[in-house]
Motif scaffolding. Structure first.
Motif, PDB file in Angstrom:
ATOM      1  N   LEU A   6       0.829  -1.211   0.000  1.00 12.80           N
ATOM      2  CA  LEU A   6       0.000   0.000   0.000  1.00 12.80           C
ATOM      3  C   LEU A   6       0.861   1.258   0.000  1.00 12.80           C
ATOM      4  O   LEU A   6       0.596   2.214  -0.731  1.00 12.80           O
ATOM      5  CB  LEU A   6      -0.906   0.004   1.230  1.00 12.80           C
ATOM      6  CG  LEU A   6      -2.297  -0.613   1.120  1.00 12.80           C
ATOM      7  CD1 LEU A   6      -2.998  -0.515   2.466  1.00 12.80           C
ATOM      8  CD2 LEU A   6      -3.122   0.049   0.041  1.00 12.80           C
ATOM      9  N   ALA A   7       1.903   1.251   0.823  1.00 14.23           N
ATOM     10  CA  ALA A   7       2.767   2.422   0.926  1.00 14.23           C
ATOM     11  C   ALA A   7       3.534   2.684  -0.358  1.00 14.23           C
ATOM     12  O   ALA A   7       3.927   3.826  -0.625  1.00 14.23           O
ATOM     13  CB  ALA A   7       3.736   2.242   2.092  1.00 14.23           C
ATOM     14  N   ALA A   8       3.746   1.638  -1.161  1.00 12.26           N
ATOM     15  CA  ALA A   8       4.515   1.779  -2.401  1.00 12.26           C
ATOM     16  C   ALA A   8       3.662   2.242  -3.573  1.00 12.26           C
ATOM     17  O   ALA A   8       4.203   2.552  -4.639  1.00 12.26           O
ATOM     18  CB  ALA A   8       5.195   0.449  -2.744  1.00 12.26           C
ATOM     19  N   LEU A   9       2.342   2.298  -3.396  1.00 14.97           N
ATOM     20  CA  LEU A   9       1.467   2.717  -4.489  1.00 14.97           C
ATOM     21  C   LEU A   9       1.459   4.234  -4.633  1.00 14.97           C
ATOM     22  O   LEU A   9       1.544   4.971  -3.642  1.00 14.97           O
ATOM     23  CB  LEU A   9       0.038   2.224  -4.235  1.00 14.97           C
ATOM     24  CG  LEU A   9      -0.176   0.705  -4.134  1.00 14.97           C
ATOM     25  CD1 LEU A   9      -1.646   0.410  -3.852  1.00 14.97           C
ATOM     26  CD2 LEU A   9       0.287  -0.007  -5.389  1.00 14.97           C
ATOM     27  N   THR A  10       1.310   4.688  -5.848  1.00 15.55           N
ATOM     28  CA  THR A  10       1.101   6.116  -6.075  1.00 15.55           C
ATOM     29  C   THR A  10      -0.327   6.471  -5.646  1.00 15.55           C
ATOM     30  O   THR A  10      -1.177   5.582  -5.495  1.00 15.55           O
ATOM     31  CB  THR A  10       1.281   6.450  -7.556  1.00 15.55           C
ATOM     32  OG1 THR A  10       0.225   5.818  -8.306  1.00 15.55           O
ATOM     33  CG2 THR A  10       2.632   5.974  -8.085  1.00 15.55           C
ATOM     34  N   PRO A  11      -0.619   7.745  -5.433  1.00 17.35           N
ATOM     35  CA  PRO A  11      -1.996   8.112  -5.078  1.00 17.35           C
ATOM     36  C   PRO A  11      -3.020   7.594  -6.090  1.00 17.35           C
ATOM     37  O   PRO A  11      -4.106   7.142  -5.703  1.00 17.35           O
ATOM     38  CB  PRO A  11      -1.947   9.637  -5.031  1.00 17.35           C
ATOM     39  CG  PRO A  11      -0.539   9.945  -4.654  1.00 17.35           C
ATOM     40  CD  PRO A  11       0.289   8.915  -5.346  1.00 17.35           C
ATOM     41  N   ALA A  12      -2.706   7.651  -7.376  1.00 15.35           N
ATOM     42  CA  ALA A  12      -3.646   7.171  -8.390  1.00 15.35           C
ATOM     43  C   ALA A  12      -3.833   5.666  -8.280  1.00 15.35           C
ATOM     44  O   ALA A  12      -4.960   5.157  -8.401  1.00 15.35           O
ATOM     45  CB  ALA A  12      -3.142   7.547  -9.781  1.00 15.35           C
ATOM     46  N   GLN A  13      -2.756   4.941  -8.062  1.00 13.26           N
ATOM     47  CA  GLN A  13      -2.857   3.496  -7.925  1.00 13.26           C
ATOM     48  C   GLN A  13      -3.624   3.114  -6.661  1.00 13.26           C
ATOM     49  O   GLN A  13      -4.440   2.191  -6.673  1.00 13.26           O
ATOM     50  CB  GLN A  13      -1.456   2.873  -7.905  1.00 13.26           C
ATOM     51  CG  GLN A  13      -0.717   2.976  -9.220  1.00 13.26           C
ATOM     52  CD  GLN A  13       0.770   2.690  -9.076  1.00 13.26           C
ATOM     53  OE1 GLN A  13       1.313   2.631  -7.961  1.00 13.26           O
ATOM     54  NE2 GLN A  13       1.452   2.527 -10.204  1.00 13.26           N
ATOM     55  N   ARG A  14      -3.380   3.859  -5.583  1.00  7.62           N
ATOM     56  CA  ARG A  14      -4.086   3.561  -4.337  1.00  7.62           C
ATOM     57  C   ARG A  14      -5.582   3.815  -4.477  1.00  7.62           C
ATOM     58  O   ARG A  14      -6.403   3.090  -3.902  1.00  7.62           O
ATOM     59  CB  ARG A  14      -3.517   4.401  -3.189  1.00  7.62           C
ATOM     60  CG  ARG A  14      -4.170   4.087  -1.859  1.00  7.62           C
ATOM     61  CD  ARG A  14      -3.577   4.893  -0.727  1.00  7.62           C
ATOM     62  NE  ARG A  14      -2.240   4.465  -0.396  1.00  7.62           N
ATOM     63  CZ  ARG A  14      -1.697   4.604   0.821  1.00  7.62           C
ATOM     64  NH1 ARG A  14      -2.407   5.126   1.811  1.00  7.62           N
ATOM     65  NH2 ARG A  14      -0.468   4.210   1.048  1.00  7.62           N
ATOM     66  N   SER A  15      -5.958   4.814  -5.236  1.00  6.32           N
ATOM     67  CA  SER A  15      -7.384   5.101  -5.423  1.00  6.32           C
ATOM     68  C   SER A  15      -8.089   3.942  -6.124  1.00  6.32           C
ATOM     69  O   SER A  15      -9.290   3.736  -5.935  1.00  6.32           O
ATOM     70  CB  SER A  15      -7.568   6.393  -6.220  1.00  6.32           C
ATOM     71  OG  SER A  15      -7.145   6.228  -7.570  1.00  6.32           O
ATOM     72  N   ILE A  16      -7.355   3.180  -6.925  1.00  6.69           N
ATOM     73  CA  ILE A  16      -7.920   2.001  -7.594  1.00  6.69           C
ATOM     74  C   ILE A  16      -7.870   0.795  -6.662  1.00  6.69           C
ATOM     75  O   ILE A  16      -8.805  -0.012  -6.613  1.00  6.69           O
ATOM     76  CB  ILE A  16      -7.163   1.709  -8.901  1.00  6.69           C
ATOM     77  CG1 ILE A  16      -7.276   2.883  -9.859  1.00  6.69           C
ATOM     78  CG2 ILE A  16      -7.688   0.433  -9.562  1.00  6.69           C
ATOM     79  CD1 ILE A  16      -6.394   2.749 -11.095  1.00  6.69           C
ATOM     80  N   ALA A  17      -6.780   0.674  -5.917  1.00  7.30           N
ATOM     81  CA  ALA A  17      -6.591  -0.489  -5.050  1.00  7.30           C
ATOM     82  C   ALA A  17      -7.574  -0.499  -3.889  1.00  7.30           C
ATOM     83  O   ALA A  17      -8.096  -1.561  -3.519  1.00  7.30           O
ATOM     84  CB  ALA A  17      -5.164  -0.524  -4.529  1.00  7.30           C
ATOM     85  N   VAL A  18      -7.845   0.665  -3.283  1.00  5.53           N
ATOM     86  CA  VAL A  18      -8.756   0.726  -2.135  1.00  5.53           C
ATOM     87  C   VAL A  18     -10.184   0.756  -2.675  1.00  5.53           C
ATOM     88  O   VAL A  18     -10.663   1.778  -3.163  1.00  5.53           O
ATOM     89  CB  VAL A  18      -8.463   1.954  -1.255  1.00  5.53           C
ATOM     90  CG1 VAL A  18      -9.452   2.006  -0.092  1.00  5.53           C
ATOM     91  CG2 VAL A  18      -7.027   1.912  -0.738  1.00  5.53           C
ATOM     92  N   VAL A  19     -10.853  -0.378  -2.580  1.00  8.88           N
ATOM     93  CA  VAL A  19     -12.163  -0.532  -3.218  1.00  8.88           C
ATOM     94  C   VAL A  19     -13.317  -0.215  -2.278  1.00  8.88           C
ATOM     95  O   VAL A  19     -14.462  -0.101  -2.718  1.00  8.88           O
ATOM     96  CB  VAL A  19     -12.315  -1.960  -3.779  1.00  8.88           C
ATOM     97  CG1 VAL A  19     -11.296  -2.210  -4.880  1.00  8.88           C
ATOM     98  CG2 VAL A  19     -12.189  -3.013  -2.677  1.00  8.88           C
ATOM     99  N   ASP A  20     -13.033  -0.064  -0.971  1.00  7.73           N
ATOM    100  CA  ASP A  20     -14.105   0.250  -0.030  1.00  7.73           C
ATOM    101  C   ASP A  20     -13.464   0.866   1.213  1.00  7.73           C
ATOM    102  O   ASP A  20     -12.403   0.415   1.655  1.00  7.73           O
ATOM    103  CB  ASP A  20     -14.881  -1.021   0.353  1.00  7.73           C
ATOM    104  CG  ASP A  20     -16.244  -0.707   0.963  1.00  7.73           C
ATOM    105  OD1 ASP A  20     -16.335   0.219   1.783  1.00  7.73           O
ATOM    106  OD2 ASP A  20     -17.220  -1.400   0.614  1.00  7.73           O
ATOM    107  N   ALA A  21     -14.109   1.877   1.757  1.00  8.29           N
ATOM    108  CA  ALA A  21     -13.589   2.515   2.967  1.00  8.29           C
ATOM    109  C   ALA A  21     -13.819   1.666   4.205  1.00  8.29           C
ATOM    110  O   ALA A  21     -13.197   1.895   5.250  1.00  8.29           O
ATOM    111  CB  ALA A  21     -14.251   3.885   3.145  1.00  8.29           C
ATOM    112  N   THR A  22     -14.707   0.676   4.101  1.00  7.91           N
ATOM    113  CA  THR A  22     -15.028  -0.200   5.227  1.00  7.91           C
ATOM    114  C   THR A  22     -14.679  -1.630   4.867  1.00  7.91           C
ATOM    115  O   THR A  22     -15.048  -2.119   3.784  1.00  7.91           O
ATOM    116  CB  THR A  22     -16.515  -0.106   5.590  1.00  7.91           C
ATOM    117  OG1 THR A  22     -16.847   1.256   5.881  1.00  7.91           O
ATOM    118  CG2 THR A  22     -16.845  -0.980   6.791  1.00  7.91           C
TER     119      THR A  22
END
Length: 292
Positions: free
Chosen positions: A160-176
């Motif tokens: 997670l820490a290695a992802l760019t902000p754009a990549q993280r926005s795709i990777a995180v699919v739900d806030a819960t």
């Protein structure tokens, strides 16, 4: 099979069931009785043969995780004041079919541990493979004394820490995060949606971390039965701060991996490796029937 040969007639009757028994496909990681013979009460030779059978498909470190999970039942029992009577021998080994026949299987299972191996025409497939941990760590002050699933969490956070902000926005699919792994104890699994961020879209560092994380699960298995790590994707759900409930999944051409740590205040983790279309020997059996 050494295990069956080490049993009394009554124990063997409890342990062995027909290959067509529908319970062969009914697995669970919850506590409670299940098909097979419990380790409790078995003579030393049979207990050792049961452990050797489990170790025949797991690598050394994964076998160490498995027996640690079994021992942790005593810690849970201590924390519960003995109310549910948990114990480290509350694990069962069931054999489905005859090891001398073309198709047979075995399952080693109890709370937070389930490993199924199916043999067809001399070939084998291992799956589902479930390992859980409660608590996720036993601490002396702030230092972990026992932590059964360390890399499963730490590498995911590093990814997670290695992802760019754009990549993280795709990777995180739900806030819960979900309350548990989404595939549960299903007999069959298919691809989960959304897949998250794909390895092909990651930079070298993040892609390497994703492969290393997937390898933590694949390398639980003997090299001869490991799934391929291709076309990987990674999805995360829940907050990213430590100590809060979180979930992730990895999917590929030959696997679905899930990890969930949300229960009991995020101190109770479940992890599973599934083989879509291949769990319980489904692909091998289809090939066997087509040849027959």
């Amino acid at each position: 099979m050494d295990f069956l040969n080490a049993l009394t007639d009554a124990q063997r009757q409890a342990a062995q069931h027909p290959f067509a028994d529908p319970r062969r496909l009914q697995w669970t990681y919850l506590p409670g009785a299940r098909p097979g013979v419990p380790l409790l009460g078995l003579p030393a030779a049979a207990r050792k043969a049961a452990h050797r059978l489990l170790a025949s498909v797991l690598t050394r470190h994964a076998f160490a995780q498995a027996v640690t999970v079994m021992a942790m039942e005593e810690v849970i029992d201590l924390d519960e004041g003995g109310r549910r009577g948990r114990h480290s021998d509350d694990y069962y080994l069931a054999v489905f079919g005859d090891p001398a026949s073309p198709a047979w299987a075995w399952r080693f299972e109890g709370h937070h541990l389930s490993v199924t191996t199916t043999y067809v025409d001399g070939r084998r497939v291992v799956g589902p493979v479930f390992i859980g941990a409660r608590p996720v760590s036993v601490l002396y002050g702030t230092a972990p004394v026992i932590r059964p699933l360390p890399l499963e969490e730490d590498l995911a956070r590093a990814l997670l820490a290695a992802l760019t902000p754009a990549q993280r926005s795709i990777a995180v699919v739900d806030a819960t995060a979900p309350d548990d792994i989404l595939t549960g104890d299903a007999t069959e699994v298919t691809e989960l949606s959304p897949p998250g961020v794909r390895a092909a879209d990651l930079g070298h560092t993040a892609r390497d971390l994703l492969t290393r994380l997937a390898s933590v699960y694949a390398d639980r298995l003997d090299p001869a039965v490991r799934p391929a790590l291709s076309d990987l994707s990674f999805a995360w759900a829940g907050p990213t701060a430590r100590g809060l409930g979180h979930y992730y999944r990895i999917q590929g051409a030959d696997l679905v991996i899930e990890y969930d740590n949300t229960q009991d205040g995020a101190t109770h983790a479940h992890s599973v490796l599934r083989r879509p279309g291949a769990d319980f020997g489904a692909t091998l059996l289809a090939e066997h029937l087509s040849r027959s």
